[in-house]
Every structure is written in C-alpha cells, then in structure tokens.
Design a protein around this motif. Structure first.
Motif, mmCIF file in Angstrom:
data_model
loop_
_atom_site.group_PDB
_atom_site.id
_atom_site.type_symbol
_atom_site.label_atom_id
_atom_site.label_comp_id
_atom_site.label_asym_id
_atom_site.label_seq_id
_atom_site.Cartn_x
_atom_site.Cartn_y
_atom_site.Cartn_z
ATOM 1 N N GLY A 54 23.628 -35.476 -2.754
ATOM 2 C CA GLY A 54 23.373 -35.186 -4.163
ATOM 3 C C GLY A 54 21.970 -35.262 -4.614
ATOM 4 O O GLY A 54 21.688 -35.006 -5.820
ATOM 5 N N LEU A 55 20.969 -35.376 -3.701
ATOM 6 C CA LEU A 55 19.690 -35.549 -3.938
ATOM 7 C C LEU A 55 18.830 -34.416 -3.613
ATOM 8 O O LEU A 55 17.687 -34.520 -3.535
ATOM 9 N N GLY A 56 19.400 -33.320 -3.280
ATOM 10 C CA GLY A 56 18.368 -31.968 -2.911
ATOM 11 C C GLY A 56 19.102 -31.605 -1.507
ATOM 12 O O GLY A 56 19.263 -32.467 -0.575
ATOM 13 N N LEU A 57 18.886 -30.253 -1.417
ATOM 14 C CA LEU A 57 19.279 -29.729 -0.107
ATOM 15 C C LEU A 57 18.340 -28.726 0.301
ATOM 16 O O LEU A 57 16.877 -28.713 -0.093
ATOM 17 N N GLU A 58 18.323 -28.699 1.781
ATOM 18 C CA GLU A 58 17.190 -27.473 2.443
ATOM 19 C C GLU A 58 17.034 -26.254 1.491
ATOM 20 O O GLU A 58 18.050 -25.936 0.988
ATOM 21 N N PRO A 59 16.168 -25.461 1.583
ATOM 22 C CA PRO A 59 15.958 -24.431 0.712
ATOM 23 C C PRO A 59 16.942 -23.327 1.062
ATOM 24 O O PRO A 59 17.780 -22.975 -0.008
ATOM 25 N N TRP A 60 17.554 -23.170 2.236
ATOM 26 C CA TRP A 60 18.441 -21.867 2.241
ATOM 27 C C TRP A 60 19.750 -22.587 1.954
ATOM 28 O O TRP A 60 20.708 -21.696 1.197
ATOM 29 N N ASN A 61 20.034 -23.923 2.105
ATOM 30 C CA ASN A 61 21.470 -24.283 1.751
ATOM 31 C C ASN A 61 21.378 -24.549 -0.171
ATOM 32 O O ASN A 61 22.459 -24.656 -0.594
ATOM 33 N N VAL A 62 20.379 -24.742 -0.514
ATOM 34 C CA VAL A 62 20.266 -24.541 -2.026
ATOM 35 C C VAL A 62 20.737 -23.167 -2.708
ATOM 36 O O VAL A 62 21.652 -22.968 -3.379
ATOM 37 N N LEU A 63 20.439 -22.078 -1.648
ATOM 38 C CA LEU A 63 20.865 -20.746 -2.089
ATOM 39 C C LEU A 63 22.705 -20.755 -1.664
ATOM 40 O O LEU A 63 23.441 -20.315 -2.688
ATOM 41 N N HIS A 64 22.729 -21.288 -0.619
ATOM 42 C CA HIS A 64 24.265 -21.192 -0.076
ATOM 43 C C HIS A 64 25.184 -21.987 -1.216
ATOM 44 O O HIS A 64 26.268 -21.697 -1.442
ATOM 45 N N GLN A 65 24.766 -23.090 -1.635
ATOM 46 C CA GLN A 65 25.533 -23.840 -2.485
ATOM 47 C C GLN A 65 25.417 -23.048 -3.921
ATOM 48 O O GLN A 65 26.675 -23.119 -4.490
ATOM 49 N N GLY A 66 24.467 -22.613 -4.370
ATOM 50 C CA GLY A 66 24.385 -21.898 -5.652
ATOM 51 C C GLY A 66 25.657 -20.697 -5.477
ATOM 52 O O GLY A 66 26.273 -20.404 -6.473
ATOM 53 N N LEU A 67 25.531 -20.012 -4.177
ATOM 54 C CA LEU A 67 26.475 -18.955 -4.327
ATOM 55 C C LEU A 67 28.042 -19.484 -4.102
ATOM 56 O O LEU A 67 29.012 -18.831 -4.638
ATOM 57 N N SER A 68 27.894 -20.495 -3.268
ATOM 58 C CA SER A 68 29.416 -21.051 -3.409
ATOM 59 C C SER A 68 30.037 -21.462 -4.779
ATOM 60 O O SER A 68 31.227 -21.353 -5.075
ATOM 61 N N GLU A 69 29.176 -21.991 -5.584
ATOM 62 C CA GLU A 69 29.740 -22.437 -6.918
ATOM 63 C C GLU A 69 29.970 -21.125 -7.694
ATOM 64 O O GLU A 69 30.858 -21.379 -8.429
ATOM 65 N N ARG A 70 29.265 -20.327 -7.361
ATOM 66 C CA ARG A 70 29.699 -18.781 -8.388
ATOM 67 C C ARG A 70 30.630 -18.290 -7.657
ATOM 68 O O ARG A 70 31.555 -17.443 -8.501
ATOM 69 N N THR A 71 31.142 -18.151 -6.260
ATOM 70 C CA THR A 71 31.995 -17.320 -5.901
ATOM 71 C C THR A 71 33.322 -18.079 -5.603
ATOM 72 O O THR A 71 34.488 -17.318 -5.295
ATOM 73 N N GLY A 72 33.497 -19.573 -5.428
ATOM 74 C CA GLY A 72 34.670 -20.156 -5.121
ATOM 75 C C GLY A 72 34.689 -20.507 -3.628
ATOM 76 O O GLY A 72 35.606 -21.176 -3.137
ATOM 77 N N LEU A 73 34.013 -19.898 -2.824
ATOM 78 C CA LEU A 73 33.958 -20.136 -1.444
ATOM 79 C C LEU A 73 33.431 -21.387 -0.846
ATOM 80 O O LEU A 73 32.558 -21.899 -1.622
ATOM 81 N N SER A 74 33.770 -21.869 0.128
ATOM 82 C CA SER A 74 33.155 -23.045 0.608
ATOM 83 C C SER A 74 31.693 -22.808 1.027
ATOM 84 O O SER A 74 31.400 -21.607 1.230
ATOM 85 N N ILE A 75 30.764 -23.802 1.015
ATOM 86 C CA ILE A 75 29.357 -23.817 1.325
ATOM 87 C C ILE A 75 29.247 -22.922 2.773
ATOM 88 O O ILE A 75 28.307 -22.221 3.117
ATOM 89 N N GLY A 76 30.310 -23.560 3.748
ATOM 90 C CA GLY A 76 30.027 -23.172 5.226
ATOM 91 C C GLY A 76 30.288 -21.757 5.334
ATOM 92 O O GLY A 76 29.759 -21.069 6.007
#
Length: 217
Positions: free
Chosen positions: A32-54
């Motif tokens: 919970g202390l920060g992600l790699e640049p692309w995974n910041v985007l992946h996590q943000g999209l995951s939050e918006r879509t309900g899909l898992s980050i993977g």
C-alpha cells in the motif's frame, strides 16, 4: 552447455522471471506504499471496472500489442508470455496473501517487492525471448518520432502514472523508490542470470547484452 540444455535454461528463466515479476508486483500492492508506474494505471482501471488488477494488466498488455502493428514491431515468445503470465501470477499471489497491517510489515513488503522485481527483470530479460509489450511501444514510438528513448519512456511513464492516480491507483514512496532502484537492480541481476552460450554457438553473438535494460509488465 548443449543446445537443448541452453534452451531449457532460457525457458525456465523466462517463465520463472515472469511469474516472479507478477508476485513481486503483488507484494507492492499489499504494501500500500506505491506501485510501479504501469501498475498504478492497472490498479486505477481495476478500481473503476471491477476487474482484478491481473486481468486488467493482461487486457491492457494485449491492447498495447495491437499498437505494435502500425509501429512495425515484432513480438517474440517473451512478448506473448509477458502478457499472459504476469497477470495470472499477480492475481494468484494476491489471492494467497492477506492484507498487510503495521508499518514494519508494509515497508518490508515494499522493499521485498522492489528487490524481487529487479531479480525477475534480470531473469526474463537475460533469457532473450523478446521485449515486453510496453517496451516495444517505447521503441516503436522512438523509431516513429525520432525522439530519444529516454524522453519517450519518461513521457509514457508520467502519463500512465498521472492517469492511474486520477483513476484511483496508489502512488507513494514505493513508486519513487522503485523508479530509483529498478535500473541498478535490473543491471546487477542481468549479470547474475546471464545465460552462457550453447555449444557450437559463437560467443560474440550469444553473449551480447540484451536490448532494453528494463522490461515493464
């Protein structure tokens, strides 16, 4: 090393490295202390879509691959495997790992995630099976525009971090430390995991430095 043994080692490094990359990214998520640049985007999209980050990572990786077509980039086994393996490994690790509590645990997970990510990067790049989809995007844009690799990469990563943060992705001290540490770590582990040439293969060809110091998932 025989030709068969050489290929076997390279395949083990490729898939072991990709699986470890996904697992290391999951450690950063749990910190919970920060992600790699692309995974910041992946996590943000995951939050918006309900899909898992993977799943988001896999789908976005496939979409980036489509962008290779007009850029005239050629995927390799490592490119396709990158899209398929990292997301699955990340989701599997997240499913097995409980939420972290307490600063000591979270900092430990962050540090372990960054170091393991560096090791994973060295493993699968040294296998020499082709660039990750996002690195191909970077090199393709460089060739198309003539802008330096450094500026293209910086522009891409600033864009994905900003977009991911706006969507709800986690940016923090881990993101900064990752940006500072991943280059030296990857370079060190590339030397550790360098694959010796197969029997009968010219050392001058086989021992060449892999292109691209870091491949993003």
């Amino acid at each position: 090393m025989s030709t068969r043994g050489h290929l076997t080692r390279r395949l083990i490094q490729l898939y072991g490295g990709l699986a470890l990359y996904g697992a290391s990214s999951a450690l950063l998520v749990r910190s919970g202390l920060g992600l790699e640049p692309w995974n910041v985007l992946h996590q943000g999209l995951s939050e918006r879509t309900g899909l898992s980050i993977g799943v988001v990572l896999t789908l976005l990786g496939a979409a980036v691959l489509l962008a290779w077509i007009p850029l005239r980039q050629r995927p390799g086994l490592g490119t396709i495997s990158n899209v398929l393996v990292i997301g699955m490994a990340m989701d599997a690790t997240l499913a097995l790992m409980p939420a972290a509590h307490g600063w000591a645990t979270r900092v430990t997970l962050m540090a372990a995630g960054i170091v393991l990510n560096g090791a994973a990067t060295g493993l699968y790049i040294a296998a020499r099976f082709g660039p990750g989809p996002r690195d191909g995007l970077m090199t393709g844009l460089h060739q198309l525009t003539g802008v330096s690799i450094r500026l293209v990469r910086t522009g891409i990563e600033l864009t994905v971090v900003a977009t991911g943060f706006a969507l709800g992705g986690t940016v923090g001290i881990g993101t900064l430390l990752y940006a500072l540490a991943i280059g030296p770590l990857a370079q060190a582990f590339l030397r550790v995991f360098a694959v010796p040439p197969a029997a009968g293969v010219s050392t001058a060809v086989a021992a060449g430095r892999p292109r691209g110091a870091i491949l993003r998932p």
